[in-house]
Write an enzyme that holds these catalytic residues in place. Structure first.
Site, PDB file in Angstrom:
ATOM      1  N   THR A   1       0.854  -1.184   0.000  1.00 10.90           N
ATOM      2  CA  THR A   1       0.000   0.000   0.000  1.00 10.90           C
ATOM      3  C   THR A   1       0.892   1.237   0.000  1.00 10.90           C
ATOM      4  OG1 THR A   1      -0.116   0.365   2.390  1.00 10.90           O
ATOM      5  CG2 THR A   1      -1.574  -1.326   1.475  1.00 10.90           C
ATOM      6  N   CYS A   2       0.267   2.402   0.069  1.00  6.48           N
ATOM      7  CA  CYS A   2       1.061   3.629   0.082  1.00  6.48           C
ATOM      8  C   CYS A   2       1.907   3.749   1.344  1.00  6.48           C
ATOM      9  CB  CYS A   2       0.156   4.854  -0.058  1.00  6.48           C
ATOM     10  SG  CYS A   2      -1.130   4.969   1.214  1.00  6.48           S
TER      11      CYS A   2
ATOM     12  N   GLU B   1      -9.868   3.535  -5.807  1.00 15.08           N
ATOM     13  CA  GLU B   1     -10.621   3.588  -4.552  1.00 15.08           C
ATOM     14  C   GLU B   1     -10.272   4.831  -3.734  1.00 15.08           C
ATOM     15  OE1 GLU B   1     -11.322   0.889  -0.497  1.00 15.08           O
ATOM     16  OE2 GLU B   1      -9.927   0.222  -2.058  1.00 15.08           O
ATOM     17  N   MET B   2      -8.973   5.170  -3.653  1.00 10.56           N
ATOM     18  CA  MET B   2      -8.575   6.325  -2.859  1.00 10.56           C
ATOM     19  C   MET B   2      -9.133   7.621  -3.438  1.00 10.56           C
ATOM     20  SD  MET B   2      -7.095   7.589  -0.255  1.00 10.56           S
ATOM     21  CE  MET B   2      -5.967   6.370   0.418  1.00 10.56           C
TER      22      MET B   2
ATOM     23  N   GLN C   1      -7.606  -3.810   2.006  1.00 11.66           N
ATOM     24  CA  GLN C   1      -6.333  -4.065   1.322  1.00 11.66           C
ATOM     25  C   GLN C   1      -5.744  -5.398   1.743  1.00 11.66           C
ATOM     26  OE1 GLN C   1      -4.625  -0.390   2.686  1.00 11.66           O
ATOM     27  NE2 GLN C   1      -4.946   0.648   0.732  1.00 11.66           N
TER      28      GLN C   1
ATOM     29  N   ALA D   1      -8.699   7.239 -10.827  1.00  9.01           N
ATOM     30  CA  ALA D   1     -10.113   6.915 -10.589  1.00  9.01           C
ATOM     31  C   ALA D   1     -10.249   5.660  -9.733  1.00  9.01           C
ATOM     32  CB  ALA D   1     -10.838   6.728 -11.925  1.00  9.01           C
TER      33      ALA D   1
ATOM     34  N   PRO E   1     -10.197   2.565   8.096  1.00 11.59           N
ATOM     35  CA  PRO E   1     -10.813   1.290   7.724  1.00 11.59           C
ATOM     36  C   PRO E   1     -10.305   0.678   6.420  1.00 11.59           C
ATOM     37  CG  PRO E   1     -12.273   3.085   7.136  1.00 11.59           C
ATOM     38  CD  PRO E   1     -11.082   3.715   7.806  1.00 11.59           C
ATOM     39  N   GLN E   2      -9.608   1.456   5.577  1.00 11.38           N
ATOM     40  CA  GLN E   2      -9.244   0.948   4.256  1.00 11.38           C
ATOM     41  C   GLN E   2      -8.287  -0.236   4.306  1.00 11.38           C
ATOM     42  OE1 GLN E   2      -8.561   5.325   3.075  1.00 11.38           O
ATOM     43  NE2 GLN E   2      -8.429   4.188   1.180  1.00 11.38           N
TER      44      GLN E   2
END
Length: 416
Positions: free
Chosen positions: A49-50, A188-189, A116, A186, A111-112
């Site tokens: 992830t980021c 989810e984030m 992930q 475009a 919550p993301q």
């Protein structure tokens, strides 16, 4: 094979290093296949992830996984070693539970990360690298995260990445209702950011994406418009806020592009929020006087308010996690004992079958049933206690007390 969690995250490494070892979603399956093919790894999953790149593996040599990570991304191991963490066994289990519950996130309780982690499990399963151990661990991880969110206040007043982006912009502009906002990407984030910004009713909301249909669909949801990504240099100057999060391996907004946009804007300020890892906006843009550039690392400073009120929720969540770690480790230990349990049951059944056949043969010859049953029970007893009795008789010296204690505990013998 032992379980390990290995990797780096926003606690251990700066974004400049995290972006060098990030995995592209479309390449994760092949990366997992390569890992188990080229290293002594039985099971593996990758969470990228980021904020983190973490590998969850069943292996006896985690150092070879670190070596593979460096090789795969063509980064010298000595450059990432100081920032790598390796967590074995129970520490790895606890780490995964905390990550999924939002306790290890840059924004506490966000919550993301749970979604992930579920995606990481699906990708590992599709790649054929999710075995029994990791499958069980992921399922337990999701269960723990659900319990934490449903029984504690960890999710109360959560400042998500998207909400933090809005807060950053509000520090620069007094009223978002007068600003034009451009979203690049475009995914989810961006969808979450668009929802938060739309709630502020900006003057204009635009989505730029490589796939026009996706941009148009997302923009339509929030009453905005869409542009093709290749028009970015042409339209950039129109926007006061730019939020970018794509999967591009290279920056798509360069220093020269932003300089030209600022000149066209007559140096009116721009807020640029780069949520991508690797970064979408060249880091040199931060040197421009009229640009306020924020990365994912900068968002951590937005969440200071509200942290204190969630400290009790953190304690409650940690207590849940501690209990669940012990529960999972008990399952692992029980799983290790399964072969011995099966062998014991098989041997006992063989003894039972042998004595039963002997008893049936005697009954067929017309012998007294009471005598046959007595012989059957004595035969079963003698054969089942033969092993423990022999074990006790062979013990010598200091081993006698140890052997005696073991047999008493195994057979629940009354010490009195």
């Amino acid at each position: 094979m032992q379980l390990f969690a290995l990797g780096l995250n926003h606690h251990s490494a700066p974004i400049s290093l995290r972006e060098r070892v990030a995995f592209q979603p479309e390449g994760l399956g092949e990366a997992l296949a390569q890992l188990v093919r080229e290293r002594p790894v039985r099971e593996a999953a990758i969470l990228s992830t980021c904020n983190r790149t973490e590998l969850y593996c069943a292996t006896e040599q985690p150092e070879l996984v670190a070596d593979w990570l460096a090789d795969y991304h063509r980064v010298e191991l000595k450059h990432i070693s100081p920032h790598l963490f390796t967590l074995p066994g129970d520490a790895a289990v606890r780490h995964m539970f905390r990550v999924a519950s939002g306790l290890d996130s840059m924004v506490l309780g966000e919550p993301q990360i749970l979604g992930q982690m579920k995606q990481a499990a699906r990708q590992a399963e599709a790649a054929g690298t999710l075995g029994t151990l990791l499958h069980k661990l992921f399922q337990r991880t999701f269960s723990v995260a659900k319990e934490v969110r449903s029984t504690t206040a960890i999710g109360a007043n959560v400042v998500s990445m998207a909400a933090a982006a809005v807060k950053l912009c509000e520090r620069i502009f007094e009223a978002m209702t007068e600003q034009r906002v451009l979203f690049v990407g475009a995914g989810e984030m961006i969808e979450l950011c668009a929802a938060h910004f739309a709630g502020c009713t900006p003057r204009q909301l635009t989505v730029a994406n490589r796939t026009p249909a996706r941009a148009e669909a997302l923009a339509a949801r929030f009453g905005g418009d869409a542009v093709s990504l290749d028009r970015l240099p042409e339209v950039l100057a129109r926007y006061d806020v730019v939020v970018s999060c794509t999967a591009s391996p290279l920056p798509i907004i360069g220093l020269g592009m932003v300089e030209r946009a600022l000149k066209a804007r007559r140096h009116r300020p721009m807020v640029m929020v780069d949520l991508a890892v690797p970064r979408d906006i060249e880091s040199e843009v931060d040197s421009l006087d009229d640009v306020f550039l924020y990365t994912v690392d900068d968002l951590a400073h937005v969440v200071e308010s509200g942290l204190g009120s969630r400290q009790q929720a953190v304690l409650d969540a940690e207590a849940i996690i501690s209990g669940q770690v012990l529960s999972f480790l008990h399952w692992v230990e029980a799983r290790d004992a399964v072969p011995a349990i099966r062998a014991l049951r098989s041997q006992a059944d063989a003894v039972r079958q042998s004595e039963l056949e002997r008893a049936l043969a005697r009954l067929a010859r017309g012998e007294d049933p009471a005598s046959v049953l007595d012989a059957l029970s004595q035969g079963l007893t003698n054969k089942l206690i033969h092993g423990p009795t022999q074990y006790l008789n062979r013990a010598e010296g200091a081993q006698v007390a140890e052997a005696t204690e073991l047999v008493r505990r195994l057979f629940n013998l009354d010490r009195s």
